[in-house]
Design a protein around this motif. Structure first.
Motif, PDB file in Angstrom:
ATOM      1  N   LEU A  52      27.158   3.481  -6.333  1.00 42.28           N
ATOM      2  CA  LEU A  52      25.873   3.166  -7.009  1.00 42.28           C
ATOM      3  C   LEU A  52      25.343   4.239  -7.607  1.00 42.28           C
ATOM      4  O   LEU A  52      25.603   5.608  -7.144  1.00 42.28           O
ATOM      5  CB  LEU A  52      24.954   2.976  -6.087  1.00 42.28           C
ATOM      6  N   GLU A  53      24.615   4.122  -8.972  1.00 40.68           N
ATOM      7  CA  GLU A  53      23.959   5.255  -9.680  1.00 40.68           C
ATOM      8  C   GLU A  53      22.553   5.024  -9.922  1.00 40.68           C
ATOM      9  O   GLU A  53      22.106   3.786  -9.790  1.00 40.68           O
ATOM     10  CB  GLU A  53      24.676   5.259 -10.856  1.00 40.68           C
ATOM     11  N   LEU A  54      21.794   6.155  -9.673  1.00 39.83           N
ATOM     12  CA  LEU A  54      20.105   5.940  -9.979  1.00 39.83           C
ATOM     13  C   LEU A  54      19.931   6.212 -11.650  1.00 39.83           C
ATOM     14  O   LEU A  54      20.333   6.993 -12.368  1.00 39.83           O
ATOM     15  CB  LEU A  54      19.829   7.000  -9.093  1.00 39.83           C
ATOM     16  N   ILE A  55      19.128   5.268 -12.137  1.00 42.81           N
ATOM     17  CA  ILE A  55      18.659   5.377 -13.362  1.00 42.81           C
ATOM     18  C   ILE A  55      17.420   6.515 -13.683  1.00 42.81           C
ATOM     19  O   ILE A  55      16.585   6.422 -12.754  1.00 42.81           O
ATOM     20  CB  ILE A  55      18.156   4.067 -14.347  1.00 42.81           C
ATOM     21  N   LEU A  56      17.467   7.524 -14.338  1.00 44.31           N
ATOM     22  CA  LEU A  56      16.565   8.346 -14.829  1.00 44.31           C
ATOM     23  C   LEU A  56      16.367   8.604 -16.003  1.00 44.31           C
ATOM     24  O   LEU A  56      17.135   8.254 -16.797  1.00 44.31           O
ATOM     25  CB  LEU A  56      17.044   9.743 -14.037  1.00 44.31           C
ATOM     26  N   THR A  57      15.118   9.132 -16.558  1.00 43.78           N
ATOM     27  CA  THR A  57      15.036   9.343 -17.958  1.00 43.78           C
ATOM     28  C   THR A  57      14.550  10.774 -18.073  1.00 43.78           C
ATOM     29  O   THR A  57      14.231  11.690 -17.335  1.00 43.78           O
ATOM     30  CB  THR A  57      13.930   8.657 -18.462  1.00 43.78           C
ATOM     31  N   THR A  58      14.680  11.417 -19.268  1.00 42.69           N
ATOM     32  CA  THR A  58      14.101  12.592 -19.927  1.00 42.69           C
ATOM     33  C   THR A  58      12.958  12.178 -20.647  1.00 42.69           C
ATOM     34  O   THR A  58      13.094  11.186 -21.705  1.00 42.69           O
ATOM     35  CB  THR A  58      15.064  13.383 -20.674  1.00 42.69           C
ATOM     36  N   ARG A  59      11.813  12.917 -20.343  1.00 45.34           N
ATOM     37  CA  ARG A  59      10.579  12.193 -20.932  1.00 45.34           C
ATOM     38  C   ARG A  59      10.344  12.981 -22.240  1.00 45.34           C
ATOM     39  O   ARG A  59      11.182  14.307 -22.651  1.00 45.34           O
ATOM     40  CB  ARG A  59       9.185  12.874 -20.130  1.00 45.34           C
ATOM     41  N   SER A  60       9.940  12.407 -23.297  1.00 45.84           N
ATOM     42  CA  SER A  60       9.614  13.008 -24.805  1.00 45.84           C
ATOM     43  C   SER A  60       9.021  14.273 -24.587  1.00 45.84           C
ATOM     44  O   SER A  60       8.269  14.582 -23.850  1.00 45.84           O
ATOM     45  CB  SER A  60       8.979  11.976 -25.496  1.00 45.84           C
ATOM     46  N   SER A  61       9.541  15.113 -25.343  1.00 45.23           N
ATOM     47  CA  SER A  61       8.859  16.442 -25.665  1.00 45.23           C
ATOM     48  C   SER A  61       7.678  16.394 -26.082  1.00 45.23           C
ATOM     49  O   SER A  61       6.670  17.339 -26.216  1.00 45.23           O
ATOM     50  CB  SER A  61       9.892  17.262 -26.437  1.00 45.23           C
ATOM     51  N   ALA A  62       7.291  15.315 -26.822  1.00 46.05           N
ATOM     52  CA  ALA A  62       5.778  15.047 -27.257  1.00 46.05           C
ATOM     53  C   ALA A  62       4.661  14.371 -26.360  1.00 46.05           C
ATOM     54  O   ALA A  62       3.519  14.412 -26.774  1.00 46.05           O
ATOM     55  CB  ALA A  62       5.815  14.018 -28.354  1.00 46.05           C
ATOM     56  N   LEU A  63       4.963  14.231 -25.201  1.00 45.60           N
ATOM     57  CA  LEU A  63       3.972  13.739 -24.064  1.00 45.60           C
ATOM     58  C   LEU A  63       3.173  15.021 -23.498  1.00 45.60           C
ATOM     59  O   LEU A  63       3.328  16.231 -23.607  1.00 45.60           O
ATOM     60  CB  LEU A  63       4.595  13.154 -22.988  1.00 45.60           C
ATOM     61  N   LYS A  64       2.033  14.473 -23.203  1.00 46.42           N
ATOM     62  CA  LYS A  64       0.813  15.377 -22.905  1.00 46.42           C
ATOM     63  C   LYS A  64       1.141  16.024 -21.638  1.00 46.42           C
ATOM     64  O   LYS A  64       1.271  17.221 -21.290  1.00 46.42           O
ATOM     65  CB  LYS A  64      -0.344  14.939 -22.946  1.00 46.42           C
ATOM     66  N   HIS A  65       1.822  15.172 -20.551  1.00 44.93           N
ATOM     67  CA  HIS A  65       2.173  15.541 -19.044  1.00 44.93           C
ATOM     68  C   HIS A  65       3.574  15.411 -19.108  1.00 44.93           C
ATOM     69  O   HIS A  65       4.279  14.677 -19.374  1.00 44.93           O
ATOM     70  CB  HIS A  65       1.329  14.338 -18.293  1.00 44.93           C
ATOM     71  N   HIS A  66       4.003  16.486 -18.521  1.00 43.23           N
ATOM     72  CA  HIS A  66       5.510  16.791 -17.973  1.00 43.23           C
ATOM     73  C   HIS A  66       6.427  16.515 -19.317  1.00 43.23           C
ATOM     74  O   HIS A  66       7.350  15.670 -19.227  1.00 43.23           O
ATOM     75  CB  HIS A  66       5.820  15.940 -16.798  1.00 43.23           C
ATOM     76  N   PRO A  67       6.097  17.053 -20.498  1.00 45.44           N
ATOM     77  CA  PRO A  67       7.231  16.898 -21.555  1.00 45.44           C
ATOM     78  C   PRO A  67       8.523  17.348 -21.271  1.00 45.44           C
ATOM     79  O   PRO A  67       8.603  18.431 -20.770  1.00 45.44           O
ATOM     80  CB  PRO A  67       6.458  17.659 -22.489  1.00 45.44           C
ATOM     81  N   GLY A  68       9.591  16.668 -21.662  1.00 42.79           N
ATOM     82  CA  GLY A  68      10.908  17.097 -21.409  1.00 42.79           C
ATOM     83  C   GLY A  68      11.381  17.209 -19.994  1.00 42.79           C
ATOM     84  O   GLY A  68      12.629  17.406 -19.890  1.00 42.79           O
ATOM     85  N   GLN A  69      10.636  16.721 -18.973  1.00 43.67           N
ATOM     86  CA  GLN A  69      10.945  16.633 -17.604  1.00 43.67           C
ATOM     87  C   GLN A  69      11.773  15.650 -17.350  1.00 43.67           C
ATOM     88  O   GLN A  69      11.617  14.551 -18.034  1.00 43.67           O
ATOM     89  CB  GLN A  69       9.990  16.870 -16.881  1.00 43.67           C
ATOM     90  N   ILE A  70      12.615  15.475 -16.294  1.00 43.12           N
ATOM     91  CA  ILE A  70      13.412  14.162 -15.935  1.00 43.12           C
ATOM     92  C   ILE A  70      12.461  13.584 -14.958  1.00 43.12           C
ATOM     93  O   ILE A  70      11.659  14.069 -14.215  1.00 43.12           O
ATOM     94  CB  ILE A  70      14.668  14.726 -15.220  1.00 43.12           C
TER      95      ILE A  70
END
Length: 197
Positions: A52-70
């Protein structure tokens, strides 16, 4: 360590407690009467080649909160959402193109308080069918998967510190290859890990 759906369901039956971005910082004084905004994130697992694998994202660097974070797909509960689970499903559809009808919700973990004023409920789910990943480019820079056995292994967690708002803050990390998973996402995963044992 092999993890299957039965192990996840069994973990959800065990007692748990809420977590927060401040768990490793006991000297933090949080304001009384603070209002937290409800949010839901989808911790969706899928079948990988061998586990089993878990789906994660990298947030856009343009976002106000937590840009670029997983992060998990998810976000704040809107007035049109019946509850935080509905919010997590809606946001996962918007952010990564995951059709809600393919999602089997397994249950929820206790809520997690973030330093940005959200009370986030992790919604654990299984997606048994393939779907076309469609990242919402304004919010999501990348969608990727990590072995569930890696992020649910307590031996893979580290604690690190950095200065935040003028104060040293300690937090969990669970790195995987090029991915630096830390902060609220790592703390919620650590809470899930604790339930598995």
């Amino acid at each position: 360590m092999t993890i299957d759906l039965n192990a996840i369901k069994a973990a959800l039956d065990r007692p748990g407690r809420p977590s927060s971005d401040f768990d490793l910082n006991p000297d933090t004084v949080l304001p009384e009467g603070r209002k937290l905004r409800p949010a839901g994130v989808l911790a969706a697992v899928v079948e990988g080649k061998t586990e089993l694998e878990l789906i994660l994202t990298t947030r856009s660097s343009a976002l106000k909160h937590h840009p670029g974070q997983i992060a998990f797909p998810g976000g704040k509960q809107e007035e049109t959402d019946a509850d935080v689970t509905a919010a997590a499903l809606r946001e996962a559809h918007e952010e990564i193109g995951l059709p809600p009808e393919l999602v089997q919700v397994l249950g929820t973990l206790p809520p997690h308080e973030t330093g940005t004023g959200f009370l986030v409920t992790p919604v654990l789910a299984y997606v048994g069918e393939p779907f076309q990943v469609l990242p919402e480019t304004g919010e999501v820079a990348e969608v990727f998967r990590v072995p569930l056995s890696h992020v649910l292994n307590p031996d893979n967690y580290l604690t690190q510190s950095r200065r935040w708002r003028g104060v040293m803050r300690t937090y969990y990390t669970v790195p995987y290859g090029p991915y630096y998973i830390w902060g609220a996402t790592a703390r919620m995963l650590r809470a899930w890990t604790d339930r598995m044992t």
